[in-house]
Write an enzyme that holds these catalytic residues in place. Structure first.
Site, short mmCIF file in Angstrom:
data_model
loop_
_atom_site.label_atom_id
_atom_site.label_comp_id
_atom_site.label_asym_id
_atom_site.label_seq_id
_atom_site.Cartn_x
_atom_site.Cartn_y
_atom_site.Cartn_z
N GLU A 172 0.83 -1.22 0.00
CA GLU A 172 0.00 0.00 0.00
C GLU A 172 0.86 1.27 0.00
OE1 GLU A 172 -2.44 -0.44 3.54
OE2 GLU A 172 -3.82 -1.74 2.47
N CYS A 186 -0.40 33.78 10.29
CA CYS A 186 -0.22 34.45 11.58
C CYS A 186 -0.05 33.50 12.74
CB CYS A 186 -1.39 35.40 11.82
SG CYS A 186 -1.25 36.79 10.72
N1 LLP Z 1 -1.74 2.03 4.33
C1 LLP Z 1 -2.25 2.51 5.46
C2 LLP Z 1 -3.19 1.69 6.22
C3 LLP Z 1 -1.88 3.78 5.91
O1 LLP Z 1 -2.39 4.25 7.05
C4 LLP Z 1 -0.97 4.56 5.16
C5 LLP Z 1 -0.57 5.89 5.59
C6 LLP Z 1 -0.47 4.01 3.97
C7 LLP Z 1 -0.87 2.75 3.59
C8 LLP Z 1 0.52 4.74 3.10
O2 LLP Z 1 1.72 4.94 3.75
P1 LLP Z 1 2.99 5.59 2.98
O3 LLP Z 1 3.49 4.56 1.98
O4 LLP Z 1 2.53 6.80 2.31
O5 LLP Z 1 3.97 5.86 4.06
N2 LLP Z 1 0.64 12.69 6.82
C9 LLP Z 1 1.83 11.95 7.19
C10 LLP Z 1 1.77 10.52 6.75
C11 LLP Z 1 0.58 9.79 7.29
C12 LLP Z 1 0.52 8.36 6.79
C13 LLP Z 1 -0.77 7.74 7.18
N3 LLP Z 1 -0.95 6.40 6.71
C14 LLP Z 1 3.05 12.66 6.60
O6 LLP Z 1 2.89 13.70 5.99
O7 LLP Z 1 4.17 12.23 6.79
#
Ligand code: LLP
Length: 380
Positions: free
Chosen positions: A256, A327
């Site tokens: 994922e 701000c």
């Molecule tokens: N699968 C699930 C169940 C997830 O919760 C997430 C991300 C992914 C896949 C994808 O993960 P990735 O490959 O993108 O690391 N806003 C935060 C990141 C939050 C990730 C949440 N879950 C940031 O800006 O670093």
């Protein structure tokens, strides 16, 4: 290239998106029936979704609207996975109607999935979201696979969940097990440790007569935000570390990825409004802010910053905080950056802004959400 846009904007490279997907596809060669489920939360731009779908990705969803968008972009619902600790009944009904894989996250979630199956008149393919309790060694806000996280089932209650699934043969078909450890993971051993735990759970589940065939190891692979040349694990390293486990159990692998598919394909392009000094601090003030890109403010995340216009010939190099006009003092894009003092009006880019930047942008201070452009070269 002349920039005519008068406000911060996101600029993507379509070719880099393609390269990132190809890297995963090549890594997965030899693992039949595997699914690259792109985590739409990372970036939900419609053209990007279409492109990822055309390259063969499935989609990972966390809300009914993400599911609707994925369907609109033409994703095959049987290659989509619906995740989340608070999925709503009406969204689960849509998932059931469309034949999407659904991860069971808790007792009440199971209850809702059963109700959704009945309302939709369809049996739902479910995976159990298990917590392998492996420390992903990341910022606590993006760690999810540990025991005390809000995600996944209580593993001690695994037997209860299996009995429940057995008792709803018309509503649920258990097809696999899922875990997601966290995000920005930079050590591949962490995935190996979790996969070893997960295949033991799968052995246990199969021993009870369940014919399950999917191992979903989630997303989470980090990228080189620091641009220091450190060699980080690639998609191939990630897949190779779990390959033997997947093959030995004859499993289909689901991954994922969000960030590792899209983060390095984009930068946020800003304009310098001015330079100032207060106390011992030097500031470069730009038109972009935490409203367009919140990761530094929220996670203390580092994203590389570069000037794109040549600095004035006499520009002194100093240590600057790069800040926006919003701000509050949480409004920064970078701290303590060594940069030549830029001229007013010159360009400044924040790199690796493809993931969790536009999708987390807000209209705080009534700023407009930034436009997005992509560079596409026609194939000859
Ligand atoms: N699968 C699930 C169940 C997830 O919760 C997430 C991300 C992914 C896949 C994808 O993960 P990735 O490959 O993108 O690391 N806003 C935060 C990141 C939050 C990730 C949440 N879950 C940031 O800006 O670093």
């Amino acid at each position: 290239m002349q920039v005519v846009e008068k406000r911060p904007f996101y600029l993507y490279s379509k070719a880099q998106i393609t390269r990132n997907v190809e890297a995963y596809k090549e890594a997965l060669e030899g693992l039949d029936n595997s699914v690259i489920g792109y985590a739409i939360k990372a970036n939900n731009n419609f053209l990007i979704l279409n492109h990822l779908r055309s390259l063969g990705c499935g989609a990972v969803l966390v809300s009914g609207n993400e599911l609707r968008l994925a369907l609109k972009a033409g994703f095959d619902p049987t290659r989509c996975i619906f995740n989340g600790n608070g999925k709503l009944l009406e969204d689960l009904v849509l998932a059931a109607q469309e034949g999407v894989f659904v991860n069971i996250d808790s007792e009440f979630d199971l209850d809702n999935i059963v109700s959704a199956a009945r309302i939709a008149g369809k049996k739902v393919n479910v995976l159990l979201r298990i917590n392998p309790d492996v420390d992903p060694q990341v910022h606590p806000y993006v760690a999810t696979g540990n025991k005390n996280s809000k995600f996944g089932i209580r593993n001690e209650k695994l037997q209860w969940f299996l009995d429940q699934v057995k008792s709803y043969p018309d509503e649920l078909k258990l097809v696999g097990a899922h875990c997601h450890l966290g995000s920005t993971i930079t050590k591949v051993d962490i995935f190996r440790d979790a996969a070893e735990i997960m295949v033991k759970f799968i052995d246990e589940i199969r021993a009870q007569g369940f014919d399950i065939s999917y191992l979903n190891i989630g997303g989470g692979l980090g990228i080189d935000y620091y641009h220091t040349g450190t060699v980080l694990p690639t998609p191939r390293d990630l897949i190779d570390t779990v390959r033997d486990l997947v093959k030995s159990r004859n499993l289909n692998l689901i991954i994922e990825p969000g960030r590792s598919l899209i983060a390095n394909t984009c930068c946020l392009v800003n304009r310098v409004t001015g330079v100032k000094t207060n106390g011992t601090k030097n500031f470069i003030v730009i038109d972009g802010s935490m409203a367009e890109l919140i990761r530094p403010s929220l996670y203390d995340a580092y994203q590389h910053i570069e000037l794109v216009s040549p600095p004035p010939p006499d520009a002194a190099v100093s240590t600057f905080d790069v800040v926006g006009p919003v701000c509050e003092s949480a409004d920064f894009l970078g701290k303590n950056r060594e940069l030549p003092a830029p001229a007013r009006g010159s360009g400044l880019v924040v790199h690796d802004a493809g993931a969790y930047c536009m999708s987390m942008a807000s209209t705080y201070n009534l700023k407009m959400r930034p436009p997005e452009y992509w560079v596409c070269f026609l194939q000859s």
